[in-house]
Design an enzyme around this catalytic site. Structure first.
Site, short mmCIF file in Angstrom:
data_model
loop_
_atom_site.label_atom_id
_atom_site.label_comp_id
_atom_site.label_asym_id
_atom_site.label_seq_id
_atom_site.Cartn_x
_atom_site.Cartn_y
_atom_site.Cartn_z
N HIS A 1 0.87 -1.18 0.00
CA HIS A 1 0.00 0.00 0.00
C HIS A 1 0.90 1.23 0.00
CE1 HIS A 1 -3.41 2.47 0.53
NE2 HIS A 1 -3.73 2.23 1.79
N HIS B 1 -2.88 -2.46 -10.04
CA HIS B 1 -3.76 -1.85 -9.05
C HIS B 1 -5.02 -2.70 -8.97
CE1 HIS B 1 -6.21 1.17 -7.01
NE2 HIS B 1 -5.07 1.74 -6.68
N ASP C 1 2.29 5.33 -7.47
CA ASP C 1 3.58 5.23 -6.79
C ASP C 1 4.76 5.08 -7.73
OD1 ASP C 1 2.74 5.54 -4.18
OD2 ASP C 1 1.99 3.50 -4.14
#
Ligand code: ACO
Length: 422
Positions: A263, A302, A358
């Site tokens: 995460h 994702h 990210d």
């Protein structure tokens, strides 16, 4: 066409029609026909645990909206504090409301001296700043006894403001401690992000003026990270909140969920991966090793987005502006090569694995001078707004305590055997 489904219990022939509402069917209706038959859904991939109006994600189309506003417009035209207000109140503030909100948040940036002296300074010298943040947020509940008054609107609003305001202070304090630098008090003449950068980097100068491009880049990153519907940490917030714990304890649980590499730790993992790859020549071999099952391509894939993460697109643009000031992060070329190869490879395209938020955020943070350990902390600061918006929503909905069922697969009853006889 009827907006409903019909389920049949083949054991009895009984059947039940259940309406489809907002794209879902109510398990409570299902239960009327099939009491004691549980829906098996580890990872909650097919379960809507709540109704929510905070943010909207369409993973197929790559769409993210906060309270109806497209993330692209907010990133371009708004600022983090305004977005936090929007998430928490459901509407953009008027000029007067924003001025009051900014004043309130700024006024509450200081932390109690004992949080710093007795609590933060008690950590081991090399403590991870995210571990410090998780604990420090939980500790705040012991400083604000009215935090338990979660159904008192004024008390609730006080904690919301305190949490939004104090997260940057705690975050910077955790960093300063972990590198042996003295704590820097908030400078409340500065804007939210500039104030945070001052607490991070100030040395002996009377006032730290952050580069406005870097402060704005951080503000954009904060907007992009402010909410993302029912992700792991928001779910942790809602689960703990459903027990009516105070918001600091709930936020500490959410921070703990964010700490994990799947995460909030993913952008740190991206940098470590790029460092390990070392040069552009090694990219093809690295991609092959991932395809052969040796680890994952960090920053790719994702649970919800099955196309390009809209936040990753905005971040890629922001990266160019930051690198124009800081100089290019040498890992950028490896990242671009990796993206190019992966997006042309059947393994990734067939699984619909695209760069997520990210993949590039870590490169920006690193170019701005943040140590890798601070990356999840930088995520937690803005996500606090989203966590609190969901927490308020949950309380306003008078939700039940979260208590899922299990499919028991353990042993049959058996008698206790004394230790000497085992
Ligand atoms: N690299 C290589 N293969 C991958 C990756 C990846 N990053 N992600 C998924 N896959 C593969 C899996 O091996 C699996 O393949 P299989 O069907 O042959 O077994 C398939 O894609 C589906 O993967 P799941 O793990 O079932 O997908 P899930 O939705 O559970 O996982 C997750 C999503 C955790 C984000 C995953 O894609 C991942 O681990 N990514 C890397 C970590 C990361 O970037 N996390 C940040 C997420 S964004 C955020 O939290 C802000």
């Amino acid at each position: 066409m009827t907006e409903s489904i019909t389920i049949v219990d083949n054991r009895t022939g009984n059947q039940l029609e259940i309406p489809i509402r907002h794209g879902g069917v109510a398990a409570s209706e299902w239960q009327k026909l099939l009491p004691g038959i549980w829906i098996f859904d580890p990872g909650l991939t097919a379960t809507a645990a709540c109704e929510s109006s905070v943010s909207f994600v369409d993973g197929e189309q790559g769409i993210l909206r906060y309270r109806g506003y497209p993330i692209e417009e907010l990133a371009e035209r708004s600022n983090y504090l305004e977005v936090a207000y929007l998430l928490l109140h459901g509407e953009l503030p008027t000029a007067a409301q924003f001025s009051e909100w900014r004043h309130d948040v700024t006024y509450h940036t200081y932390i109690h001296e004992n949080v710093r002296k007795r609590f933060l300074e008690g950590f081991h010298y090399d403590a991870h700043p995210m571990g410090m943040l998780v604990s420090a947020v939980a500790a705040l509940s012991t400083f604000y006894l009215d935090a338990k008054e979660i159904f008192d609107p004024e008390a609730r609003q006080r904690q919301v403001i305190r949490l939004i305001a104090k997260m940057p202070t705690l975050a910077a304090a955790a960093h300063r401690f972990s590198v042996g630098m003295p704590f820097v008090y908030p400078d409340n003449s500065l804007e939210f992000c500039s104030n945070f950068l001052s607490m991070m980097w100030k040395v002996a100068e009377p006032r730290f003026d952050a580069n406005p491009t870097l402060a704005r880049a951080l503000d954009i990153l904060f907007i992009l990270h402010a909410d993302h519907e029912q992700n792991c940490s928001t779910t942790a917030m809602r689960v703990v909140g459903s027990s009516h714990a105070d918001p600091y304890s709930c936020c500490a649980a959410a921070c703990a969920a964010l700490y994990g590499p799947r995460h909030g730790g993913a952008n740190e993992a991206v940098i470590r991966m790029l460092q390990e790859i070392e040069s552009m020549d090694n990219v093809p071999a690295f991609v092959e090793s991932v395809k052969a099952g040796h680890g994952r391509l960090q920053g790719f894939g994702h649970r919800i987005y099955k196309s390009y993460d809209p936040r990753a697109k905005i971040i890629k643009r922001t990266a160019d502006e930051v690198f124009a000031i800081t100089g290019k992060n040498p890992l950028l070329d490896i990242a671009l090569k990796l993206e190019e190869i992966a997006l042309a490879d059947e393994y990734f395209t067939s699984r619909r694995l695209y760069p997520n938020v990210d993949f590039y955020s870590g490169l920006i943070y690193q170019a701005m001078g943040f140590p890798l350990e601070m990356f999840p902390v930088l995520f937690a600061i803005p996500r606090t707004a989203g966590w609190l918006a969901h927490w308020q929503e949950l309380l306003d909905q008078d939700s039940k305590i979260v208590r899922p069922r299990q499919l028991f697969v353990g042993s049959e009853p058996r008698p206790y055997v004394p230790i000497g006889d085992r």
